[in-house]
Design a protein around this motif. Sequence first.
Motif, PDB file in Angstrom:
ATOM      1  N   GLU A  83      50.578  36.685  38.204  1.00  0.00           N
ATOM      2  CA  GLU A  83      50.680  36.394  39.637  1.00  0.00           C
ATOM      3  C   GLU A  83      49.431  36.910  40.371  1.00  0.00           C
ATOM      4  N   LEU A  84      49.035  38.136  40.074  1.00  0.00           N
ATOM      5  CA  LEU A  84      47.769  38.682  40.562  1.00  0.00           C
ATOM      6  C   LEU A  84      47.273  39.686  39.533  1.00  0.00           C
ATOM      7  N   VAL A  85      46.167  39.381  38.894  1.00  0.00           N
ATOM      8  CA  VAL A  85      45.610  40.241  37.862  1.00  0.00           C
ATOM      9  C   VAL A  85      44.104  40.316  38.058  1.00  0.00           C
ATOM     10  N   MET A  86      43.543  41.518  37.927  1.00  0.00           N
ATOM     11  CA  MET A  86      42.090  41.676  37.960  1.00  0.00           C
ATOM     12  C   MET A  86      41.641  42.466  36.744  1.00  0.00           C
ATOM     13  N   THR A  87      40.610  41.937  36.072  1.00  0.00           N
ATOM     14  CA  THR A  87      40.051  42.583  34.896  1.00  0.00           C
ATOM     15  C   THR A  87      38.565  42.873  35.109  1.00  0.00           C
ATOM     16  N   VAL A  88      38.076  43.889  34.418  1.00  0.00           N
ATOM     17  CA  VAL A  88      36.646  44.195  34.423  1.00  0.00           C
ATOM     18  C   VAL A  88      36.158  44.224  32.977  1.00  0.00           C
ATOM     19  N   GLY A  89      34.857  44.123  32.808  1.00  0.00           N
ATOM     20  CA  GLY A  89      34.255  44.120  31.479  1.00  0.00           C
ATOM     21  C   GLY A  89      32.876  43.512  31.564  1.00  0.00           C
ATOM     22  N   THR A  90      32.569  42.565  30.661  1.00  0.00           N
ATOM     23  CA  THR A  90      31.288  41.870  30.732  1.00  0.00           C
ATOM     24  C   THR A  90      31.237  40.925  31.929  1.00  0.00           C
ATOM     25  N   ASP A  91      32.417  40.560  32.434  1.00  0.00           N
ATOM     26  CA  ASP A  91      32.527  39.854  33.704  1.00  0.00           C
ATOM     27  C   ASP A  91      33.763  40.388  34.423  1.00  0.00           C
ATOM     28  N   VAL A  92      34.007  39.907  35.638  1.00  0.00           N
ATOM     29  CA  VAL A  92      35.198  40.277  36.394  1.00  0.00           C
ATOM     30  C   VAL A  92      36.109  39.065  36.435  1.00  0.00           C
ATOM     31  N   GLY A  93      37.320  39.227  35.956  1.00  0.00           N
ATOM     32  CA  GLY A  93      38.280  38.131  35.932  1.00  0.00           C
ATOM     33  C   GLY A  93      39.358  38.316  36.979  1.00  0.00           C
ATOM     34  N   LEU A  94      39.818  37.211  37.548  1.00  0.00           N
ATOM     35  CA  LEU A  94      40.855  37.252  38.575  1.00  0.00           C
ATOM     36  C   LEU A  94      41.848  36.126  38.343  1.00  0.00           C
ATOM     37  N   TRP A  95      43.114  36.505  38.217  1.00  0.00           N
ATOM     38  CA  TRP A  95      44.222  35.554  38.140  1.00  0.00           C
ATOM     39  C   TRP A  95      44.957  35.564  39.471  1.00  0.00           C
ATOM     40  N   ILE A  96      45.204  34.381  40.032  1.00  0.00           N
ATOM     41  CA  ILE A  96      46.031  34.248  41.232  1.00  0.00           C
ATOM     42  C   ILE A  96      47.025  33.116  40.978  1.00  0.00           C
ATOM     43  N   GLY A  97      48.302  33.456  40.956  1.00  0.00           N
ATOM     44  CA  GLY A  97      49.329  32.437  40.734  1.00  0.00           C
ATOM     45  C   GLY A  97      49.141  31.661  39.447  1.00  0.00           C
ATOM     46  N   GLY A  98      48.674  32.364  38.392  1.00  0.00           N
ATOM     47  CA  GLY A  98      48.512  31.719  37.095  1.00  0.00           C
ATOM     48  C   GLY A  98      47.206  30.972  36.919  1.00  0.00           C
ATOM     49  N   HIS A  99      46.353  30.929  37.923  1.00  0.00           N
ATOM     50  CA  HIS A  99      45.053  30.260  37.832  1.00  0.00           C
ATOM     51  C   HIS A  99      43.954  31.317  37.728  1.00  0.00           C
TER      52      HIS A  99
END
Length: 226
Positions: A83-99
Amino acid sequence: MCKAWPSVNSQEMLTAGLLLISGIKSSTFPAFYFPVENIESFVNVHPLHDMSLQAFTLCFWAKAQHAGSQTVLSYSTQERDNELVMTVGTDVGLWIGGHFISFPLYHQAQGWLHYCTAWTSQSGMTNFWLNGAAGKAKSVQKGYVSQAGGTLVLGKARDTLLGTFSNGFTGWMTHVNLWSQVLSPADVRALALCKPGQLQGDIIAWGETPMTLLGGVVLESDTSCQ
């Protein structure tokens, strides 16, 4: 000068039934350390308001101990893990509502870095800042509103169906704040520069929002703004 905080293990926290809630000023509140050797470590967050969001800004300081993709914040519901996920690493990833969208990182993540990301449902526009510098804006989930009633954690991604956690963060995390609005670029820069009178989120307010440390997460002195 940072105050030295004693390490508190998860069993002590659970036995005492303690939540990390206090009247400590956010500027002196300790950092969370997620140990490399414990893949089960995470923090349960009890947000100050529900997570039905039409906009948000998430900001935090992090000092990761390896470069792979690691989950900083994860909000999941019974219907959707991402639903809302943020990741860090070699890039920054963001999930909003499964996208999912990602932002490239042109920085060696060896020391403390300040991250901010903001999104608004009205336009779907998503902005990202690293150490106060803006990246290229992207669009995702225009018109979407996140669902309330889910589970909010720091340091792990949650699989609701299996009841498990994965993609863990290792290292230090501090000054995690979540707002139900988009902050201005000037406000983001002020946070990255550690200016006095720091803004605090209305959903997660660092040092005020109740949190439970699990799986060996400990409190350590916050050196992010030194």
